[in-house]
Design a protein around this motif. Structure first.
Motif, PDB file in Angstrom:
ATOM      1  N   ILE A 266       0.857  -1.186   0.000  1.00  0.00           N
ATOM      2  CA  ILE A 266       0.000   0.000   0.000  1.00  0.00           C
ATOM      3  C   ILE A 266       0.892   1.233   0.000  1.00  0.00           C
ATOM      4  CG2 ILE A 266      -1.738   1.295   1.301  1.00  0.00           C
ATOM      5  CD1 ILE A 266      -2.596  -1.479   2.451  1.00  0.00           C
ATOM      6  N   THR A 267       0.724   2.083  -1.013  1.00  0.00           N
ATOM      7  CA  THR A 267       1.517   3.311  -1.093  1.00  0.00           C
ATOM      8  C   THR A 267       0.818   4.423  -0.333  1.00  0.00           C
ATOM      9  OG1 THR A 267       2.437   2.676  -3.225  1.00  0.00           O
ATOM     10  CG2 THR A 267       2.546   5.014  -2.653  1.00  0.00           C
ATOM     11  N   VAL A 268       1.573   5.053   0.543  1.00  0.00           N
ATOM     12  CA  VAL A 268       1.093   6.166   1.359  1.00  0.00           C
ATOM     13  C   VAL A 268       2.093   7.310   1.181  1.00  0.00           C
ATOM     14  CG1 VAL A 268       0.549   6.896   3.723  1.00  0.00           C
ATOM     15  CG2 VAL A 268       0.074   4.553   3.017  1.00  0.00           C
ATOM     16  N   VAL A 269       1.593   8.542   1.136  1.00  0.00           N
ATOM     17  CA  VAL A 269       2.472   9.706   1.019  1.00  0.00           C
ATOM     18  C   VAL A 269       2.549  10.431   2.353  1.00  0.00           C
ATOM     19  CG1 VAL A 269       2.253  10.058  -1.463  1.00  0.00           C
ATOM     20  CG2 VAL A 269       0.536  11.042   0.054  1.00  0.00           C
TER      21      VAL A 269
ATOM     22  N   GLU B 239      11.845   7.049   0.461  1.00  0.00           N
ATOM     23  CA  GLU B 239      10.813   6.032   0.622  1.00  0.00           C
ATOM     24  C   GLU B 239      11.199   5.106   1.763  1.00  0.00           C
ATOM     25  OE1 GLU B 239       9.076   4.023  -2.909  1.00  0.00           O
ATOM     26  OE2 GLU B 239      10.074   2.249  -2.077  1.00  0.00           O
ATOM     27  N   SER B 240      10.186   4.709   2.539  1.00  0.00           N
ATOM     28  CA  SER B 240      10.377   3.767   3.637  1.00  0.00           C
ATOM     29  C   SER B 240       9.400   2.615   3.430  1.00  0.00           C
ATOM     30  CB  SER B 240      10.087   4.481   4.971  1.00  0.00           C
ATOM     31  OG  SER B 240       9.915   3.563   6.021  1.00  0.00           O
ATOM     32  N   LEU B 241       9.898   1.382   3.493  1.00  0.00           N
ATOM     33  CA  LEU B 241       9.038   0.200   3.388  1.00  0.00           C
ATOM     34  C   LEU B 241       8.930  -0.439   4.765  1.00  0.00           C
ATOM     35  CD1 LEU B 241      10.311  -1.522   0.138  1.00  0.00           C
ATOM     36  CD2 LEU B 241       8.110  -0.426   0.481  1.00  0.00           C
ATOM     37  N   HIS B 242       7.700  -0.736   5.192  1.00  0.00           N
ATOM     38  CA  HIS B 242       7.527  -1.361   6.499  1.00  0.00           C
ATOM     39  C   HIS B 242       6.427  -2.412   6.446  1.00  0.00           C
ATOM     40  CE1 HIS B 242       7.812  -1.852  10.794  1.00  0.00           C
ATOM     41  NE2 HIS B 242       6.503  -1.819  10.833  1.00  0.00           N
ATOM     42  N   PRO B 243       6.757  -3.672   6.783  1.00  0.00           N
ATOM     43  CA  PRO B 243       5.714  -4.706   6.838  1.00  0.00           C
ATOM     44  C   PRO B 243       4.864  -4.527   8.092  1.00  0.00           C
ATOM     45  CG  PRO B 243       7.839  -5.624   7.470  1.00  0.00           C
ATOM     46  CD  PRO B 243       8.079  -4.189   7.100  1.00  0.00           C
TER      47      PRO B 243
ATOM     48  N   THR C  54       2.409  -4.608   3.320  1.00  0.00           N
ATOM     49  CA  THR C  54       3.555  -3.724   3.529  1.00  0.00           C
ATOM     50  C   THR C  54       3.139  -2.303   3.159  1.00  0.00           C
ATOM     51  OG1 THR C  54       5.201  -5.434   3.127  1.00  0.00           O
ATOM     52  CG2 THR C  54       5.897  -3.170   2.733  1.00  0.00           C
ATOM     53  N   ILE C  55       3.574  -1.356   3.978  1.00  0.00           N
ATOM     54  CA  ILE C  55       3.339   0.064   3.695  1.00  0.00           C
ATOM     55  C   ILE C  55       4.571   0.626   2.992  1.00  0.00           C
ATOM     56  CG2 ILE C  55       3.017   2.361   4.714  1.00  0.00           C
ATOM     57  CD1 ILE C  55       0.536   0.638   4.972  1.00  0.00           C
ATOM     58  N   ARG C  56       4.362   1.262   1.844  1.00  0.00           N
ATOM     59  CA  ARG C  56       5.414   2.001   1.145  1.00  0.00           C
ATOM     60  C   ARG C  56       5.132   3.471   1.428  1.00  0.00           C
ATOM     61  NH1 ARG C  56       4.840   0.775  -4.365  1.00  0.00           N
ATOM     62  NH2 ARG C  56       6.548  -0.693  -4.326  1.00  0.00           N
TER      63      ARG C  56
ATOM     64  N   ASP D 296       7.610   5.704   9.861  1.00  0.00           N
ATOM     65  CA  ASP D 296       8.123   7.077   9.923  1.00  0.00           C
ATOM     66  C   ASP D 296       9.530   7.165  10.514  1.00  0.00           C
ATOM     67  OD1 ASP D 296       5.840   9.273   9.319  1.00  0.00           O
ATOM     68  OD2 ASP D 296       4.932   7.471  10.123  1.00  0.00           O
ATOM     69  N   ILE D 297       9.938   6.155  11.287  1.00  0.00           N
ATOM     70  CA  ILE D 297      11.241   6.205  11.963  1.00  0.00           C
ATOM     71  C   ILE D 297      12.408   6.341  10.977  1.00  0.00           C
ATOM     72  CG2 ILE D 297      12.850   4.902  13.419  1.00  0.00           C
ATOM     73  CD1 ILE D 297      10.339   3.934  14.993  1.00  0.00           C
ATOM     74  N   PRO D 298      12.459   5.558   9.876  1.00  0.00           N
ATOM     75  CA  PRO D 298      13.575   5.738   8.932  1.00  0.00           C
ATOM     76  C   PRO D 298      13.621   7.137   8.320  1.00  0.00           C
ATOM     77  CG  PRO D 298      12.453   3.662   8.515  1.00  0.00           C
ATOM     78  CD  PRO D 298      11.626   4.420   9.503  1.00  0.00           C
ATOM     79  N   ILE D 299      12.476   7.771   8.169  1.00  0.00           N
ATOM     80  CA  ILE D 299      12.439   9.137   7.622  1.00  0.00           C
ATOM     81  C   ILE D 299      13.058  10.105   8.627  1.00  0.00           C
ATOM     82  CG2 ILE D 299      10.927  11.016   6.868  1.00  0.00           C
ATOM     83  CD1 ILE D 299       9.059   8.775   5.771  1.00  0.00           C
TER      84      ILE D 299
END
Length: 132
Positions: free
Chosen positions: A4-7, A70-74, A80-82, A120-123
């Protein structure tokens, strides 16, 4: 696996502080802080979706700037959230918490003191590295 792509918006004031929003009690991941944004609707570009979300959630008109990262998180075994983060170039209006519990302007070195959502943590970490 479903992706799922989220901005998300990276909004930084002239004093260096970043804009964060706390998810409301009735939302999933209630109480967590995030760089605000949301899911794309059909036929929307990522910048269009982010501008729409900023208006719906905070009552502001945002000009979307350049892509940051971009951050990918399962989140679940099959989901997975993109999270695709963009800089906010400019804003008209003052943000209001229309859908969030609280809003905060946070110094860069304080970003990781907030209980951020996992995607959000990697950002936040990348923003801190950029400032070093």
């Amino acid at each position: 696996m479903k992706i799922i792509t989220v901005v998300a918006a990276i909004w930084q004031r002239a004093d260096g502080r970043f804009f964060l929003a706390q998810r409301a009690p009735e939302q999933s991941f209630a109480g967590q802080w995030e760089f605000p944004g949301g899911k794309l609707e059909a036929e929307e570009t990522e910048p269009q979706a982010l501008a729409r979300e900023m208006e719906e959630e905070f009552g502001i008109q945002a000009q979307i700037g350049s892509f940051f990262m971009e951050s990918l998180h399962p989140y679940k075994p099959q989901k997975t959230i993109r999270l695709r983060a963009y800089w906010i170039a400019s804003v008209q209006g003052q943000p209001q918490a229309l859908e969030h519990a609280q809003l905060a302007w946070v110094l860069p070195q304080e970003l990781l003191n907030y209980p951020l959502s996992q995607a959000d943590i990697p950002i936040a970490e990348a923003l801190l590295e950029q400032l070093d």
